[in-house]
Structure formats: structure tokens, C-alpha cells
Design an enzyme around this catalytic site. Structure first.
Site, mmCIF file in Angstrom:
data_model
loop_
_atom_site.group_PDB
_atom_site.id
_atom_site.type_symbol
_atom_site.label_atom_id
_atom_site.label_comp_id
_atom_site.label_asym_id
_atom_site.label_seq_id
_atom_site.Cartn_x
_atom_site.Cartn_y
_atom_site.Cartn_z
ATOM 1 N N ARG A 9 -0.436 -8.595 13.688
ATOM 2 C CA ARG A 9 -0.964 -7.621 12.721
ATOM 3 C C ARG A 9 -1.855 -8.323 11.694
ATOM 4 N NH1 ARG A 9 4.601 -5.406 11.079
ATOM 5 N NH2 ARG A 9 3.571 -4.146 9.491
ATOM 6 N N ARG B 152 -9.406 0.852 9.107
ATOM 7 C CA ARG B 152 -9.040 -0.526 9.433
ATOM 8 C C ARG B 152 -10.143 -1.230 10.214
ATOM 9 N NH1 ARG B 152 -3.092 0.453 9.254
ATOM 10 N NH2 ARG B 152 -1.964 -1.482 9.534
ATOM 11 N N ARG C 230 11.866 -5.895 4.528
ATOM 12 C CA ARG C 230 11.553 -4.496 4.219
ATOM 13 C C ARG C 230 12.406 -3.491 4.997
ATOM 14 N NH1 ARG C 230 5.334 -2.638 4.720
ATOM 15 N NH2 ARG C 230 5.519 -2.925 6.962
ATOM 16 N N ARG D 16 14.583 0.027 9.690
ATOM 17 C CA ARG D 16 13.651 -1.102 9.681
ATOM 18 C C ARG D 16 12.640 -0.848 10.773
ATOM 19 N NH1 ARG D 16 15.398 -5.312 6.242
ATOM 20 N NH2 ARG D 16 17.577 -4.957 5.709
ATOM 21 N N LYS E 150 0.838 -1.212 0.000
ATOM 22 C CA LYS E 150 0.000 0.000 0.000
ATOM 23 C C LYS E 150 0.871 1.261 0.000
ATOM 24 C CE LYS E 150 -2.170 -1.031 3.893
ATOM 25 N NZ LYS E 150 -1.552 -2.307 4.296
#
Ligand code: AMP
Length: 213
Positions: A171, A87, A126, A159, A13
């Protein structure tokens, strides 16, 4: 045009929001970024959300709706990209009301579909530039060898503290329990456009452009 990018953590996203921002002069509203900024600034709210975020739980609707309400007062340029918001169903209802109050509409909800195996692999690889937010991935888009961000030249790679296997599990659980019902909610409203989020960044970009028309 106001749009929502909807998808689990690691769906891409943020990456696609940045592309849309550049291509369409839109404004990215990422509640995750706003909350991380609050945490780093050491504000009262930042202190309240720090532990919740580290665990991978959702912060309260009240807090994130307040953040979005504030941002909607600002310049909208080519429109807003809601990234990581809403959310929950309560957040979705609140967003609808906030937009209506401003005489704005929601033009599309782009659901980015990615399978769970890919999410785990993406998130653990990531990193981002701490200055401009450019997103890197150890496997598909490694940090430049000269140690400088390809977008802004800074040497400030980060990070996320919650990009670890334990928080990610939570999550994902929060996503499936509280956020995935939004897919049905927006489908019923006629706003949903689903794209395959598994391809290369450029392929996903093209799919989103097509979905937005
Ligand atoms: P993100 O950067 O979107 O992955 O968000 C990081 C964390 O911030 C999430 O795991 C939540 O703890 C919190 N968060 C971000 N956006 C929301 C939201 N809309 N509602 C509740 N919590 C959120």
C-alpha cells in the site's frame, strides 16, 4: 466546501474526516469504506476487488470513479470530504470534471504529512468499531475496557484484513508511485495545504481547521 484529505495509509484521514463530518456537517466519501462494503455484501464488484485490496494494490480507476460519481448525486449537506480518493492522476482529473459538471468546486486539498515509521506503528495497532466506524489505536486510543464502543456502544471491534505488514508495504509502494504525484498536481493548481499529521488527534484537528480557514 468540498475538500480532499490526502496522505499515505495510516496518516489519519479517516479519523479527521469523522471529526470534520461532525463539526461541519460534511459528508465523508471514503472509497476504501465503499469497497469494503461491496466486498462484505458479496456483490460482483466486491468479488472483483477483494483480492486486489488484500494484496494492497489499487483497484481500477473506472471502479472508484464510478463509486464517487454515484455519491455525488446524493445530498451534499455542508460539502464532501474525499477520503482516500483520488489516488491517481486519472482519478484527480475525473474528480475535477465531475465537480465541474455539478457546478461544484474543490476548495482545498489537505495533505497530512506523517513519516513512514509512524505509519507502520499506527496501522498495526489500528482497529475500528464495525458499527459506527470509530477508530481506535492499541497505544494511543485503546478500545474501552468495558468492551463497548465509546461512540455508539456496540461491541463489534474489527481489524482490517489489509492492516498487516505485507499488505502495508504494498500500500505504501502504491502511495509513493501513484498517489504522491497528486501533491505536486494540487500544489500547481493552488489548492494544496500541508499539515503535520504526527501530533495528537486534537492537534491535527486544529491544524486542519487553520488550513481550511
Ligand atoms: P483505504 O481504506 O483508503 O486504505 O483503502 C483500502 C484499499 O481499497 C486500498 O488499499 C485499495 O486497494 C482500495 N482503494 C481505496 N480507495 C481507492 C482509490 N481511490 N483507488 C484505487 N483503490 C482504492
Amino acid at each position: 466546501m468540498n475538500i480532499i484529505l490526502l496522505g499515505p495509509p495510516g496518516a489519519g484521514k479517516g479519523t479527521q474526516a469523522r471529526i470534520l463530518m461532525d463539526a461541519r456537517n460534511m459528508i465523508q466519501l471514503s472509497t476504501g469504506d465503499m469497497l469494503r462494503d461491496a466486498k462484505e455484501s458479496g456483490s460482483e464488484m466486491g468479488k472483483i476487488v477483494a483480492d486486489v485490496m488484500a494484496r494492497g494494490d489499487l483497484v481500477t480507476d473506472e471502479i472508484v470513479i464510478g463509486l464517487i460519481r454515484e455519491k455525488l448525486e446524493g445530498d451534499k449537506q455542508g460539502g464532501f470530504i474525499f477520503d482516500g480518493f483520488p489516488r491517481t492522476l486519472a482519478q484527480a482529473d475525473a474528480l475535477g470534471k465531475l465537480l465541474a459538471e455539478k457546478g461544484e468546486t474543490l476548495d482545498a486539498v489537505v495533505e497530512m504529512q506523517v513519516d513512514d515509521e509512524a505509519l507502520v506503528a499506527r496501522i498495526t495497532a489500528r482497529s475500528t468499531c464495525g458499527d459506527c466506524g470509530e477508530v481506535y489505536n492499541d497505544l494511543t486510543k485503546p478500545q474501552p475496557a468495558d468492551g463497548k464502543c465509546s461512540n455508539c456502544g456496540a461491541s463489534n471491534f474489527k481489524r482490517r484484513a489489509d492492516d498487516n505488514a505485507e499488505s502495508l508495504k504494498q500500500r505504501l509502494m502504491e502511495y509513493y508511485k501513484k498517489t504522491s504525484p497528486l501533491i505536486g498536481y494540487y500544489y500547481a493548481k493552488g489548492d494544496l495545504r500541508s499539515v503535520n499529521g504526527l501530533g495528537e488527534i486534537d492537534e491535527v484537528k486544529v491544524a486542519i481547521d487553520q488550513a481550511l480557514g
